[in-house]
Write an enzyme that holds these catalytic residues in place. Structure first.
Site, PDB file in Angstrom:
ATOM      1  N   HIS A 251     -57.833  18.802   3.056  1.00  0.00           N
ATOM      2  CA  HIS A 251     -58.474  19.899   1.857  1.00  0.00           C
ATOM      3  C   HIS A 251     -57.251  20.834   1.607  1.00  0.00           C
ATOM      4  O   HIS A 251     -56.729  21.138   2.814  1.00  0.00           O
ATOM      5  CB  HIS A 251     -59.537  20.589   2.113  1.00  0.00           C
ATOM      6  CG  HIS A 251     -60.865  19.956   2.389  1.00  0.00           C
ATOM      7  ND1 HIS A 251     -61.608  19.341   1.397  1.00  0.00           N
ATOM      8  CD2 HIS A 251     -61.508  19.567   3.392  1.00  0.00           C
ATOM      9  CE1 HIS A 251     -62.681  18.643   1.973  1.00  0.00           C
ATOM     10  NE2 HIS A 251     -62.783  18.859   2.970  1.00  0.00           N
TER      11      HIS A 251
ATOM     12  N   TYR B 274     -54.370  21.752  13.175  1.00  0.00           N
ATOM     13  CA  TYR B 274     -53.868  21.089  11.791  1.00  0.00           C
ATOM     14  C   TYR B 274     -54.391  21.930  10.682  1.00  0.00           C
ATOM     15  O   TYR B 274     -54.982  21.426   9.784  1.00  0.00           O
ATOM     16  CB  TYR B 274     -54.135  19.722  11.612  1.00  0.00           C
ATOM     17  CG  TYR B 274     -53.992  19.049  13.000  1.00  0.00           C
ATOM     18  CD1 TYR B 274     -52.558  18.784  13.479  1.00  0.00           C
ATOM     19  CD2 TYR B 274     -54.985  18.509  13.737  1.00  0.00           C
ATOM     20  CE1 TYR B 274     -52.412  18.151  14.822  1.00  0.00           C
ATOM     21  CE2 TYR B 274     -54.793  17.855  14.883  1.00  0.00           C
ATOM     22  CZ  TYR B 274     -53.498  17.592  15.306  1.00  0.00           C
ATOM     23  OH  TYR B 274     -53.323  17.052  16.491  1.00  0.00           O
TER      24      TYR B 274
ATOM     25  N   HIS C 255     -59.616  12.994   6.174  1.00  0.00           N
ATOM     26  CA  HIS C 255     -59.467  13.504   4.977  1.00  0.00           C
ATOM     27  C   HIS C 255     -58.781  14.706   5.181  1.00  0.00           C
ATOM     28  O   HIS C 255     -58.627  15.242   6.218  1.00  0.00           O
ATOM     29  CB  HIS C 255     -60.915  13.894   4.469  1.00  0.00           C
ATOM     30  CG  HIS C 255     -61.736  14.792   4.933  1.00  0.00           C
ATOM     31  ND1 HIS C 255     -62.424  14.585   5.802  1.00  0.00           N
ATOM     32  CD2 HIS C 255     -61.974  15.933   4.345  1.00  0.00           C
ATOM     33  CE1 HIS C 255     -63.183  15.609   6.151  1.00  0.00           C
ATOM     34  NE2 HIS C 255     -62.974  16.480   5.298  1.00  0.00           N
TER      35      HIS C 255
END
Length: 165
Positions: free
Chosen positions: A61, A134, A59
């Site tokens: 954000h 990342y 996932h």
């Protein structure tokens, strides 16, 4: 059918959460170059500012701010997800939709940016925010927004919140 409504504001800023369908996957970091390429392509054709972003294995954000006269974040996500999926010669990898929150003020923006940066620690991928590669955290350190050792060690997180590696 649900009566789901998104909050569109020209020139607004939003916090997003986007998930893969397989929450055990590492697809996003395994193919980070393809994700970056898809993001750059979409950003070039439909500009937006990346205020913060963290990519986790399954996932991500982020906070985006759109140009003054534009509120089409949904189209950008559709294009980005489609391009990434096609670059993998795959199908049906994303959870339907995405979650967004319209940022109301500077304090709301700051809290969500902090949440983005601490997320790899929260999920147990690293002990320090600076160890996760990342993330725009590194850009924000270079820009003087955060110190390199921001949030320090998160040893106080309970074992239940940390992911087994």
């Amino acid at each position: 059918m649900s009566n789901y409504r998104r909050h569109y504001i020209p020139g607004g800023s939003w916090f997003f959460t986007v998930n893969l369908k397989n929450r055990q996957s590492d697809l996003l970091i395994r193919h980070i170059a393809l994700l970056r390429r898809a993001t750059s392509f979409v950003k070039h054709h439909k500009p937006f500012h990346i205020d913060a972003w963290v990519i986790l294995p399954e996932h991500m954000h982020c906070i985006w701010t759109l140009p003054e006269n534009d509120s089409d974040f949904s189209g950008r996500w559709r294009d980005l997800k489609k391009m990434f999926t096609r670059s993998l010669n795959s199908r049906d990898i994303w959870q339907p939709r995405f979650w967004e929150h319209t940022l109301r003020d500077e304090e709301d923006f700051r809290r969500h940016r902090d949440y983005i940066n601490i997320n790899p620690v929260k999920h147990g991928w690293v002990a320090r925010v600076s160890d996760w590669p990342y993330s725009t955290f590194h850009r924000d350190v270079r820009d003087g927004i955060y110190p390199f050792d921001w949030a320090g060690e998160m040893a106080d997180l309970s074992a239940g919140e940390r992911r087994e590696k």
